[in-house]
Design a protein around this motif. Sequence first.
Motif, PDB file in Angstrom:
ATOM      1  N   SER A 187       0.826  -1.214   0.000  1.00 31.07           N
ATOM      2  CA  SER A 187       0.000   0.000   0.000  1.00 31.07           C
ATOM      3  C   SER A 187       0.857   1.259   0.000  1.00 31.07           C
ATOM      4  CB  SER A 187      -0.926  -0.002   1.220  1.00 31.07           C
ATOM      5  OG  SER A 187      -1.810  -1.105   1.196  1.00 31.07           O
ATOM      6  N   ALA A 188       1.913   1.290   0.826  1.00 29.89           N
ATOM      7  CA  ALA A 188       2.771   2.471   0.885  1.00 29.89           C
ATOM      8  C   ALA A 188       3.518   2.664  -0.426  1.00 29.89           C
ATOM      9  CB  ALA A 188       3.759   2.334   2.048  1.00 29.89           C
ATOM     10  N   ASP A 189       3.994   1.571  -1.030  1.00 33.91           N
ATOM     11  CA  ASP A 189       4.697   1.688  -2.302  1.00 33.91           C
ATOM     12  C   ASP A 189       3.774   2.211  -3.392  1.00 33.91           C
ATOM     13  OD1 ASP A 189       7.118   0.918  -4.062  1.00 33.91           O
ATOM     14  OD2 ASP A 189       5.462  -0.139  -5.020  1.00 33.91           O
ATOM     15  N   MET A 190       2.530   1.743  -3.392  1.00 32.21           N
ATOM     16  CA  MET A 190       1.566   2.221  -4.391  1.00 32.21           C
ATOM     17  C   MET A 190       1.246   3.697  -4.189  1.00 32.21           C
ATOM     18  SD  MET A 190      -2.300   0.837  -5.081  1.00 32.21           S
ATOM     19  CE  MET A 190      -3.350   1.605  -6.322  1.00 32.21           C
ATOM     20  N   MET A 191       1.113   4.112  -2.944  1.00 31.83           N
ATOM     21  CA  MET A 191       0.745   5.495  -2.673  1.00 31.83           C
ATOM     22  C   MET A 191       1.890   6.457  -2.987  1.00 31.83           C
ATOM     23  SD  MET A 191      -1.657   7.507  -1.782  1.00 31.83           S
ATOM     24  CE  MET A 191      -2.804   6.206  -1.310  1.00 31.83           C
ATOM     25  N   LEU A 192       3.138   6.038  -2.732  1.00 25.37           N
ATOM     26  CA  LEU A 192       4.274   6.937  -2.908  1.00 25.37           C
ATOM     27  C   LEU A 192       4.856   6.900  -4.313  1.00 25.37           C
ATOM     28  CD1 LEU A 192       6.096   6.319   0.484  1.00 25.37           C
ATOM     29  CD2 LEU A 192       4.872   8.384  -0.194  1.00 25.37           C
ATOM     30  N   ASN A 193       4.852   5.732  -4.953  1.00 16.33           N
ATOM     31  CA  ASN A 193       5.549   5.580  -6.231  1.00 16.33           C
ATOM     32  C   ASN A 193       4.642   5.364  -7.424  1.00 16.33           C
ATOM     33  OD1 ASN A 193       8.093   5.716  -4.902  1.00 16.33           O
ATOM     34  ND2 ASN A 193       7.891   3.579  -4.312  1.00 16.33           N
ATOM     35  N   GLU A 194       3.373   5.032  -7.200  1.00 19.68           N
ATOM     36  CA  GLU A 194       2.456   4.779  -8.306  1.00 19.68           C
ATOM     37  C   GLU A 194       1.212   5.656  -8.202  1.00 19.68           C
ATOM     38  OE1 GLU A 194       1.580   0.642  -8.740  1.00 19.68           O
ATOM     39  OE2 GLU A 194       3.598   0.009  -8.151  1.00 19.68           O
ATOM     40  N   ASN A 195       1.380   6.816  -7.636  1.00 20.32           N
ATOM     41  CA  ASN A 195       0.253   7.714  -7.392  1.00 20.32           C
ATOM     42  C   ASN A 195       0.235   8.800  -8.464  1.00 20.32           C
ATOM     43  OD1 ASN A 195      -1.796   9.278  -6.375  1.00 20.32           O
ATOM     44  ND2 ASN A 195      -0.932   9.465  -4.315  1.00 20.32           N
ATOM     45  N   LYS A 196      -0.677   8.704  -9.387  1.00 20.46           N
ATOM     46  CA  LYS A 196      -0.770   9.704 -10.454  1.00 20.46           C
ATOM     47  C   LYS A 196      -1.267  11.050  -9.934  1.00 20.46           C
ATOM     48  CE  LYS A 196      -5.521   8.617 -11.830  1.00 20.46           C
ATOM     49  NZ  LYS A 196      -6.412   8.243 -12.938  1.00 20.46           N
ATOM     50  N   ASP A 197      -1.900  11.048  -8.759  1.00 19.63           N
ATOM     51  CA  ASP A 197      -2.402  12.310  -8.208  1.00 19.63           C
ATOM     52  C   ASP A 197      -1.269  13.197  -7.703  1.00 19.63           C
ATOM     53  OD1 ASP A 197      -5.239  11.689  -8.488  1.00 19.63           O
ATOM     54  OD2 ASP A 197      -4.867  10.180  -6.951  1.00 19.63           O
ATOM     55  N   VAL A 198      -0.145  12.589  -7.296  1.00 19.58           N
ATOM     56  CA  VAL A 198       1.007  13.351  -6.827  1.00 19.58           C
ATOM     57  C   VAL A 198       2.234  12.747  -7.492  1.00 19.58           C
ATOM     58  CG1 VAL A 198       1.848  14.519  -4.751  1.00 19.58           C
ATOM     59  CG2 VAL A 198      -0.172  13.130  -4.608  1.00 19.58           C
ATOM     60  N   GLN A 199       2.489  13.118  -8.722  1.00 26.34           N
ATOM     61  CA  GLN A 199       3.565  12.495  -9.469  1.00 26.34           C
ATOM     62  C   GLN A 199       4.942  12.906  -8.964  1.00 26.34           C
ATOM     63  OE1 GLN A 199       2.920  13.317 -13.607  1.00 26.34           O
ATOM     64  NE2 GLN A 199       0.977  12.202 -13.682  1.00 26.34           N
ATOM     65  N   SER A 200       5.048  14.018  -8.278  1.00 27.86           N
ATOM     66  CA  SER A 200       6.360  14.486  -7.803  1.00 27.86           C
ATOM     67  C   SER A 200       6.765  13.864  -6.476  1.00 27.86           C
ATOM     68  CB  SER A 200       6.345  16.008  -7.653  1.00 27.86           C
ATOM     69  OG  SER A 200       5.357  16.394  -6.712  1.00 27.86           O
ATOM     70  N   ILE A 201       5.908  12.988  -5.913  1.00 27.66           N
ATOM     71  CA  ILE A 201       6.204  12.459  -4.586  1.00 27.66           C
ATOM     72  C   ILE A 201       7.378  11.495  -4.616  1.00 27.66           C
ATOM     73  CG2 ILE A 201       4.813  10.352  -4.561  1.00 27.66           C
ATOM     74  CD1 ILE A 201       4.755  13.026  -1.845  1.00 27.66           C
ATOM     75  N   ALA A 202       7.625  10.852  -5.771  1.00 31.07           N
ATOM     76  CA  ALA A 202       8.673   9.832  -5.850  1.00 31.07           C
ATOM     77  C   ALA A 202      10.049  10.438  -5.592  1.00 31.07           C
ATOM     78  CB  ALA A 202       8.633   9.136  -7.208  1.00 31.07           C
ATOM     79  N   TRP A 203      10.342  11.594  -6.222  1.00 29.05           N
ATOM     80  CA  TRP A 203      11.673  12.171  -6.022  1.00 29.05           C
ATOM     81  C   TRP A 203      11.774  12.930  -4.713  1.00 29.05           C
ATOM     82  CZ3 TRP A 203      11.072  17.299  -5.441  1.00 29.05           C
ATOM     83  CH2 TRP A 203      10.079  17.956  -6.158  1.00 29.05           C
ATOM     84  N   LEU A 204      10.616  13.299  -4.131  1.00 28.08           N
ATOM     85  CA  LEU A 204      10.678  13.949  -2.824  1.00 28.08           C
ATOM     86  C   LEU A 204      10.965  12.943  -1.715  1.00 28.08           C
ATOM     87  CD1 LEU A 204       7.695  16.456  -2.961  1.00 28.08           C
ATOM     88  CD2 LEU A 204      10.097  17.021  -2.758  1.00 28.08           C
ATOM     89  N   ASN A 205      10.369  11.731  -1.852  1.00 28.54           N
ATOM     90  CA  ASN A 205      10.491  10.734  -0.793  1.00 28.54           C
ATOM     91  C   ASN A 205      11.927  10.233  -0.675  1.00 28.54           C
ATOM     92  OD1 ASN A 205       9.718   8.807   1.146  1.00 28.54           O
ATOM     93  ND2 ASN A 205       9.636   7.245  -0.447  1.00 28.54           N
ATOM     94  N   GLY A 206      12.533  10.376   0.510  1.00 33.17           N
ATOM     95  CA  GLY A 206      13.852   9.829   0.778  1.00 33.17           C
ATOM     96  C   GLY A 206      15.009  10.722   0.408  1.00 33.17           C
ATOM     97  N   MET A 207      14.749  11.921  -0.167  1.00 34.00           N
ATOM     98  CA  MET A 207      15.860  12.760  -0.598  1.00 34.00           C
ATOM     99  C   MET A 207      16.606  13.389   0.572  1.00 34.00           C
ATOM    100  SD  MET A 207      14.567  14.728  -3.993  1.00 34.00           S
ATOM    101  CE  MET A 207      16.122  15.589  -4.024  1.00 34.00           C
ATOM    102  N   GLN A 208      15.992  13.353   1.758  1.00 29.19           N
ATOM    103  CA  GLN A 208      16.668  13.943   2.900  1.00 29.19           C
ATOM    104  C   GLN A 208      17.724  13.027   3.491  1.00 29.19           C
ATOM    105  OE1 GLN A 208      13.459  13.339   2.469  1.00 29.19           O
ATOM    106  NE2 GLN A 208      12.400  12.738   4.313  1.00 29.19           N
TER     107      GLN A 208
END
Length: 717
Positions: free
Chosen positions: A553-574
């Motif tokens: 569920s978390a992988d789908m929400m963060l990496n396969e979410n068309k509603d927030v396409q920019s979330i993939a590069w934001l997640n984990g960059m810190q």
Amino acid sequence: RPPHNIVGFPSSRPRGDHIRRATVGNMLAADDLRIGQSIEFKVGDETHIAMIVGRSPKCEDSDATHCVEIVTAKDRPEQAVSLDQSFGLMTGGIVGAVPTKYKFKGFHLPPLPDHQQHHCTDRRFLLCFALALGMCCRIAVYAFRNGRIGNMHHAVDYEGRMCGIDVPGKRMAFWCRRKDSDLINLRHPICVEHCPSSNETVHQCWDHANQSLVEMRDYPTGVFLHSPYCWPKEERLLEQVREARENSVPSPGKLLVGMPRAAIWVIPIAAGISSLIGYVYFKLLDRFVDCVVDIFVKFTSYLFLVAGCYYLLIYWKVYNSTRNLVVGCLLISVSLFAFMFLWSDKAQSSLNRAAGCIEAACECITEEASLLLEPLIAMVLRMLILLAFLVVLVLLVTCGAPQIVAGRARHGWGYTSEQEFYICYMVLMFLWMMELTTSLSQYVLAWVTERWYFTPYVDDVKIDKKHGAVFKGYANALRWHLGTLAYGSLLIGVLRIPRIFLKIIKILTNLVMNKGSRGRVCKCADQGIGRINKNAYIGVALTTESFMQAAISADMMLNENKDVQSIAWLNGMQGIFQLGGLILITAAAGFGTFVWVTLTKICGPDDAVRDALIWVGCIVAFPIGLSYMTLFDTVGDTILYCWAVQERRYNYHKERLNKRNGGNIRGMFSTFMSSMSAEDAFGEERAKVNYAPPALRELLLGRQPRLASLSPGDLFW
């Protein structure tokens, strides 16, 4: 706190048949699939995703088990289907009467906090964890019965006997002179009652050439504080002993028995230094995050360049060694790479985004002050686990029988197969318990952050926040999800190295392989073991799923979410800030330990014991620094996850509202006008709720770095 409907917006009561069905209950009585979860299946060559919406009246008169909404279809129809979860087969609806394989895709529409009642998850693995702890208790009983912790401060003679224990009345170790020279025989120490103070006395020493004891004249020695060795007073002999101790690599058991008694103070000193540096680092990130980024980039770039030039200078002027030349060239190459990578426009943009993530996390930590207690609680838990396992391991080490080898000093204790198994098992359990503590911290931080995030802003202030949220989070985790935390920590710990390996392979395949091969490798890295990470705990805290379901569920929400396409590069960059902070905290604790050991001189001239104590300080500081870095990492990723959930629910509700209003009015003009009015009404409804912190909204809209000068007064203000 205003009441929320299924999509998370204020309302007096849920409206509409679909929303009413969703709020009746989130757990279906017949099986494990719940409302809001989704499945993926194929119809011909097309891949579809269907979301479980419950049981509608039209499903009761048929053999259907669920009512689903085809979210990939244009008009998003609701259909009655039959799902056989034992075999993963689906019939009815869009697939017809032919059984079709489907797979679980996680929550498509996750619930909000407190909309889902928590229940026990991964209960079967909880039993396995209890059995593992029971085995630890059995080993601890064996260690306390057979170990002798009093043996941990004694020197060892050349026959492997402990001075003062195996040789009663003689607690000091003395190195005799060699028979054929004035140097010291470091390989054959003997036990003596008192350290010789002059060269007028003699002792029976081992002569390796004749393989017998001979009488040798002593030399002046002295005792340094708590050291169990007689150290030479003559500078030439003392330098020989120090050089031999520094170049030798003593076995862990032999090094432990030579530790001074005051070495126990290393643990609280390193813990205090690391806690202080961790708090200062948080204040730096909170107020001067862009300055920290700027300093990190410049320091990293110039550090490798200066170090490389230093090694080349040594090669050119002092010592003409190939090793210095290779190391110098390598460091300069790394510095050039750092200049090209870290100073590029793309890297600067990525670092700016990462700074925005950290800024949003710091804003959450500042407003939810109880989050600052979590690293301290985690530190106490880690210290208790460290002390408990350290005592048991030390006792297990002393359970071994001394190995006596004629003519040379002992290099370690001898153990039976049972004792070796006990030691290895306790080491593995220690690593598992430390990983479990990290997982527990990540769950609690996610639980608190999710409830803070979904508390709406009213006049720029979040109202009705939970009091003592961290303690409630720990109670929730230990009551309902201990099995999930134990299972997840074991999987994450075992698969950490394979995950890193797969990520490296993924980077390489993107450069050299074709699209087909690259796709298979990326699928394994992203959708296979790549999902096994801490993000699963973020899902468990919100949806109370099992570990594997929450990971999907978390992988789908963060990496396969068309509603927030920019979330993939934001997640984990810190991660760059976490790595820098972890290195800073660990190095500061090691340096503080070095200063304390040097000022107190508890090790005397024994550099080997001094270096060992510095490593102990670093080992103690590492989990504490990890607690602070876990705070930044988990809070930042949870905020991004909550933003993705908010946008998914917002867009879903918007589409259903448009569909309902558009389908009830005939005519193109009427449909257009009703859609516009629905948009306006929905915009007004959404304007009443504001969840995202200002730093996150600024980041997603476009953030500009803010550089400011650092001063101690601003830091502690």
